[in-house]
Write an enzyme that holds these catalytic residues in place. Structure first.
Site, PDB file in Angstrom:
ATOM      1  N   LYS A 178       0.658  -1.316  -0.365  1.00 20.13           N
ATOM      2  CA  LYS A 178      -0.456  -0.258  -0.297  1.00 20.13           C
ATOM      3  C   LYS A 178       0.853   0.828  -0.116  1.00 20.13           C
ATOM      4  O   LYS A 178       0.681   2.474  -0.765  1.00 20.13           O
ATOM      5  CB  LYS A 178      -1.079   0.022   1.228  1.00 20.13           C
ATOM      6  CG  LYS A 178      -1.901  -1.190   1.160  1.00 20.13           C
ATOM      7  CD  LYS A 178      -2.548  -1.483   2.047  1.00 20.13           C
ATOM      8  CE  LYS A 178      -3.909  -2.329   1.949  1.00 20.13           C
ATOM      9  NZ  LYS A 178      -4.450  -2.605   2.884  1.00 20.13           N
TER      10      LYS A 178
ATOM     11  N   GLN B  56      -4.291  -1.396   9.221  1.00 14.56           N
ATOM     12  CA  GLN B  56      -4.365  -3.317   8.898  1.00 14.56           C
ATOM     13  C   GLN B  56      -5.378  -3.840   9.666  1.00 14.56           C
ATOM     14  O   GLN B  56      -4.916  -3.365  11.096  1.00 14.56           O
ATOM     15  CB  GLN B  56      -3.099  -3.478   8.711  1.00 14.56           C
ATOM     16  CG  GLN B  56      -3.313  -4.136   7.980  1.00 14.56           C
ATOM     17  CD  GLN B  56      -3.580  -4.640   6.373  1.00 14.56           C
ATOM     18  OE1 GLN B  56      -4.016  -3.674   5.880  1.00 14.56           O
ATOM     19  NE2 GLN B  56      -3.963  -5.943   6.234  1.00 14.56           N
TER      20      GLN B  56
ATOM     21  N   ASP C  95     -10.873   2.912   3.895  1.00 14.75           N
ATOM     22  CA  ASP C  95     -10.912   1.791   3.923  1.00 14.75           C
ATOM     23  C   ASP C  95     -13.100   1.558   3.649  1.00 14.75           C
ATOM     24  O   ASP C  95     -13.214   0.689   3.076  1.00 14.75           O
ATOM     25  CB  ASP C  95     -10.633   1.036   5.204  1.00 14.75           C
ATOM     26  CG  ASP C  95      -9.055   0.364   5.003  1.00 14.75           C
ATOM     27  OD1 ASP C  95      -9.602  -0.844   4.384  1.00 14.75           O
ATOM     28  OD2 ASP C  95      -9.357  -0.620   5.906  1.00 14.75           O
TER      29      ASP C  95
HETATM   30  N1  GUN Z   1      -7.277  -6.966   6.075  1.00 14.06           N
HETATM   31  C1  GUN Z   1      -7.865  -8.307   5.063  1.00 14.06           C
HETATM   32  N2  GUN Z   1      -7.786  -6.509   3.623  1.00 14.06           N
HETATM   33  C2  GUN Z   1      -7.725  -5.727   4.797  1.00 14.06           C
HETATM   34  C3  GUN Z   1      -8.345  -4.701   3.699  1.00 14.06           C
HETATM   35  O1  GUN Z   1      -9.216  -4.532   3.112  1.00 14.06           O
HETATM   36  N3  GUN Z   1      -8.006  -2.635   5.066  1.00 14.06           N
HETATM   37  C4  GUN Z   1      -7.968  -3.197   6.567  1.00 14.06           C
HETATM   38  N4  GUN Z   1      -7.407  -2.305   7.121  1.00 14.06           N
HETATM   39  N5  GUN Z   1      -7.278  -3.906   6.564  1.00 14.06           N
HETATM   40  C5  GUN Z   1      -7.150  -5.521   5.847  1.00 14.06           C
END
Ligand code: GUN
Length: 303
Positions: free
Chosen positions: A55, A99, A122
């Site tokens: 990311k 995350q 998100d």
């Molecule tokens: N963990 C697995 N997928 C995601 C996501 O799309 N966003 C976040 N913040 N954590 C994750």
């Protein structure tokens, strides 16, 4: 034996990030500073660490500033709350991503609800969930994986999905439920199937579009798929791969790719399907958030 056309998520994600990078140049010219994404990781789970690194790298590639906060696994909840509060009130930070999963001593719902909705890239905050449900796309930030799934379906079926039957396997807050809202907004007939659904194969066989998001390796078999259907595989499962050597693993989706590819019209691979789209859509959300916060008109309409 016919073989499905493979939907290349890397190529389509690159198209999205290319557009964002171009518009970011205009944004910087107008505001003087790039959009800024803050990513918070608690602990050192290897899969989460890789996602977070990707990311950050993609953010820098499209011209954003990227800040990463890595906190120890035993970070007290109050310390994480203090960090989110600081990021919420920092005018330089446009997007905040925590995350998941978080360690069990931290209440993930409380943390998600603390993130300022306009910085919630998100799309997990209840305000954004509500805006998505109400179809208020001008104000909502939309969950990245479901949005990426819609774009992949449109990349092969065209922009008009009206009347198509989409069967979503899985009812998580992160994928299944928001995906249902998005395909509904595209005028699809939407069915959500899950672990309690009876005769799930028969339900899936009705689908023009299948979105598999259950987290069970290779669960969806070719016999479940209507001939010619479009299959979007959201699953990322690491399984043992003794054929590669002792202790080796490989990634597979929720769809049994080999059998499904003989029946489907179009299918996403794992890896290289939905995964790259999730990151591309995170960039789109961060860019949208930055533009909205600074009153800059923006043209990116990823969906
Ligand atoms: N963990 C697995 N997928 C995601 C996501 O799309 N966003 C976040 N913040 N954590 C994750």
């Amino acid at each position: 034996m016919t073989e499905a056309t493979i939907i290349d998520g890397k190529v389509i994600a690159a198209r999205v990030t290319y557009k964002i990078a171009a518009q970011t140049e205009d944004y910087v010219r107008e505001t003087g500073t790039p959009p800024c994404l803050a990513v918070v990781l608690v602990g050192e789970d290897p899969a989460s660490s890789i996602y977070v690194r990707n990311k950050g790298r993609t953010a820098e590639k499209v011209g954003f500033n990227s800040i990463q906060h890595t906190l120890p696994i035993d970070t007290p909840e109050d310390d994480l709350i203090a960090l989110i509060n600081k990021l919420n009130s920092d005018p330089v930070v446009n997007g905040i991503l925590v995350q998941l999963p978080l360690p069990t001593h931290i209440n993930a719902t409380k943390i998600i609800e603390l993130i300022a909705p306009e910085k919630d890239v998100d799309g997990f905050h209840p305000i954004n969930i509500g805006r998505l449900g109400a179809g208020d796309f001008d104000k909502a930030l939309i969950p990245c994986t479901p949005a990426g799934s819609v774009i992949l379906a449109k990349s092969v079926l065209g922009d008009n999905l009206s009347g198509l039957h989409t069967v979503i396997l899985g009812r998580s807050n992160i994928v299944g439920k928001p995906a249902a809202q998005l395909f509904l907004a595209e005028n699809c007939t939407v069915t959500i199937a899950h672990s309690r659904t009876r005769n799930i194969e028969d339900v899936v066989r009705l689908a023009d579009i299948v979105v598999a998001a259950v987290g069970r390796p290779e669960m969806v078999k070719g016999e479940w798929i209507k001939p010619g259907a479009t299959v979007i595989d959201v699953g990322i499962n690491r399984i043992a791969a003794p054929e590669k050597g002792e202790g080796k693993t490989r990634l597979v989706g929720d769809v049994d790719f080999t059998s499904a590819a003989t029946v489907a019209g179009y299918i996403t691979p794992v890896p290289g399907g939905v995964g790259p789209m999730t990151i591309a859509l995170l960039m789109a959300n961060t860019f949208a958030a930055a533009c909205r916060q600074n009153g800059v008109p923006h043209l990116i309409k990823p969906l």
